[in-house]
Scaffold this active site. Structure first.
Site, PDB file in Angstrom:
ATOM      1  N   LYS A   6       0.861  -1.181   0.000  1.00  0.00           N
ATOM      2  CA  LYS A   6       0.000   0.000   0.000  1.00  0.00           C
ATOM      3  C   LYS A   6       0.891   1.222   0.000  1.00  0.00           C
ATOM      4  O   LYS A   6       2.029   1.178   0.472  1.00  0.00           O
ATOM      5  CB  LYS A   6      -0.884   0.028   1.255  1.00  0.00           C
ATOM      6  CG  LYS A   6      -2.156   0.830   1.074  1.00  0.00           C
ATOM      7  CD  LYS A   6      -3.160   0.011   0.312  1.00  0.00           C
ATOM      8  CE  LYS A   6      -4.512   0.647   0.245  1.00  0.00           C
ATOM      9  NZ  LYS A   6      -5.517  -0.332  -0.232  1.00  0.00           N
TER      10      LYS A   6
HETATM   11  N1  GLU Z   1      -7.143  -0.289  -3.740  1.00  0.00           N
HETATM   12  C1  GLU Z   1      -7.844  -1.501  -4.020  1.00  0.00           C
HETATM   13  C2  GLU Z   1      -7.949  -2.369  -2.773  1.00  0.00           C
HETATM   14  O1  GLU Z   1      -7.802  -1.893  -1.670  1.00  0.00           O
HETATM   15  C3  GLU Z   1      -7.279  -2.238  -5.228  1.00  0.00           C
HETATM   16  C4  GLU Z   1      -5.834  -2.653  -5.109  1.00  0.00           C
HETATM   17  C5  GLU Z   1      -5.247  -3.207  -6.408  1.00  0.00           C
HETATM   18  O2  GLU Z   1      -5.985  -3.403  -7.352  1.00  0.00           O
HETATM   19  O3  GLU Z   1      -4.041  -3.394  -6.423  1.00  0.00           O
HETATM   20  O4  GLU Z   1      -8.248  -3.529  -2.856  1.00  0.00           O
END
Ligand code: GLU
Length: 421
Positions: A110
């Site tokens: 993240k």
């Molecule tokens: N931000 C989204 C999540 O929390 C998607 C993450 C992604 O597709 O890498 O699942």
């Protein structure tokens, strides 16, 4: 903008508790538990961006890799004034388990930049994004770290990251980010994929508990990238009636169902659903006690608190957001007999279609929307069935079952790979 009231250490603690419980049942070796409770690497960056008035401003950001045992680090990038390292760590951990529970070959990551994107002009957001992409360039790559949109980040921002990375390489590298615009290698169906996955698992769960979705009342907290498509698909494909929606500006209610499309257009202009004509206006707090069959928290962490949980009277809570229910609230919902579909399963549709986008980019071969949606549904169904089956076999909640499956996959992969050197 969505405002964060999150208490990041609460989320981190809750995740670690879930992992500990799963590890105890699986008799996971202590070294593995310690590994899971820490992040593999964390990059903190501070850098200047030239603002429109000609003055440089210093921004701070993070990119955290929690675990990369099962594949490249995968996870979103958020822009928010309250982004902080502990929150990003917790969200990176959730990504590891989310990818593991749906069995796609990614680890968890993240990132975030501390900023108020609504206070910045588009050229400022572009310069901020390109500079951040450069600062974290040591981590980025289709085989190493693949960002995606998250809170307040968009396909356009992903295009700027892809372009910045590609300019430094000297050729186009499509699979370095997902959630890109279609014209530069995005996937059909990616924009609404998290919401579609939410609707899919709501359907499977409702069927299993004998709840008829035709005419069922749905209430949402959050009407953004995830909440809106979830609401629309539940209405159009499953016959649900969306009666209540709350966001940071207020909440709206209509017993015979809210007009979803006009409400979304209004929300996009005004950054809130509050003030929309033709429905009742209620306090944000009141949505938690609205009578409904399905409640969908689709905003931020730690929104379903013990007090709110005590007021809730739905049959199913579908966690479309990351970490929306505190562990104390979770226990209250369980006592009340409310089925909670945990975030690592319910909100996995986005990263599943990110996986499809990455695969399509690597192969330079793109799929139809029908194919994407069908494959997404298959993965969501298969994952739901294993989680629900495990929950039944062991007489545990869906969350405990989801963590059991996810933690055992990460642990087993670690053992099989062994320790280097
Ligand atoms: N931000 C989204 C999540 O929390 C998607 C993450 C992604 O597709 O890498 O699942």
């Amino acid at each position: 903008m969505i405002h964060s009231q999150a208490n990041p250490s609460l989320l981190l603690n809750d995740i670690q508790q879930n992992v500990q419980r799963a590890s105890d049942s699986l008799s996971i070796e202590p070294y593995l538990v310690e590994m899971l409770n820490n992040c593999k690497r964390e990059l903190i960056v501070s850098f200047p961006v030239l603002m429109d008035d000609g003055e440089p401003h210093i921004f701070h950001g993070y990119r955290v890799h929690h675990n990369i045992i099962r594949g490249p680090a995968k996870g979103g990038l958020r822009y928010h004034p309250e982004v902080n390292l502990e929150e990003i760590r917790a969200l990176a951990m959730l990504m590891t388990y989310k990818c593991a529970v749906v069995n796609i070959p990614f680890g968890g990551a993240k990132g975030g930049i501390v900023c108020d994107p609504y206070a910045l002009s588009t050229p400022e957001v572009e310069r901020l994004t390109r500079r951040f992409a450069t600062e974290i360039n040591v981590l980025l790559g289709p085989e190493t770290d693949i960002p995606a949109p998250d809170l307040n980040t968009s396909p356009q921002i992903m295009a700027w990251i892809m372009d910045t990375f590609s300019m430094n390489k000297g050729y186009s590298v499509l699979p370095v980010v997902t959630g890109k615009p279609l014209i530069v290698g995005g996937s059909q169906g990616r924009t609404e994929s998290t919401g579609r996955g939410v609707a899919n698992v709501t359907g499977f769960t409702a069927h299993d508990i004998g709840l008829k979705l035709q005419g069922a009342r749905v209430v949402l907290q959050g009407y953004g990238k995830v909440g809106y498509p979830a609401a629309r698909i539940l209405q159009d494909d499953y016959g649900c009636k969306v009666v209540g929606i709350a966001d940071v500006g207020g909440a709206v209610y209509r017993e015979d169902g809210l007009p979803l499309q006009p409400l979304k257009e209004y929300e996009e202009k005004n950054h809130t659903v509050a003030g929309f004509h033709g429905c009742d206006h209620i306090e944000e707090e009141e949505v938690f006690s609205l009578p409904c069959e399905v409640f969908i928290p689709a905003a931020l962490e730690d929104q379903v608190t013990p007090q709110r949980a005590r007021n809730m009277s739905c049959s199913i809570v579908v966690e479309a957001a990351n970490g929306p229910t505190t562990s104390e609230a979770d226990a209250i919902l369980q006592e009340k007999g409310i089925t909670v579909i945990p975030d690592i399963l319910a909100s996995a549709g986005g990263v599943v279609v990110s996986y499809f986008e990455w695969v399509q980019g690597l192969q330079s071969y793109f799929w139809s929307e029908a194919e994407v949606n069908a494959q997404l549904k298959d993965i969501m169904e298969c994952s739901y069935r294993s989680v629900a089956g495990e929950a039944r076999r062991c007489s545990i909640s869906l969350r405990e079952a989801a963590y059991l499956i996810a933690v055992s996959r990460v642990a087993e992969a670690t053992r099989v790979r062994g320790i280097y050197p």
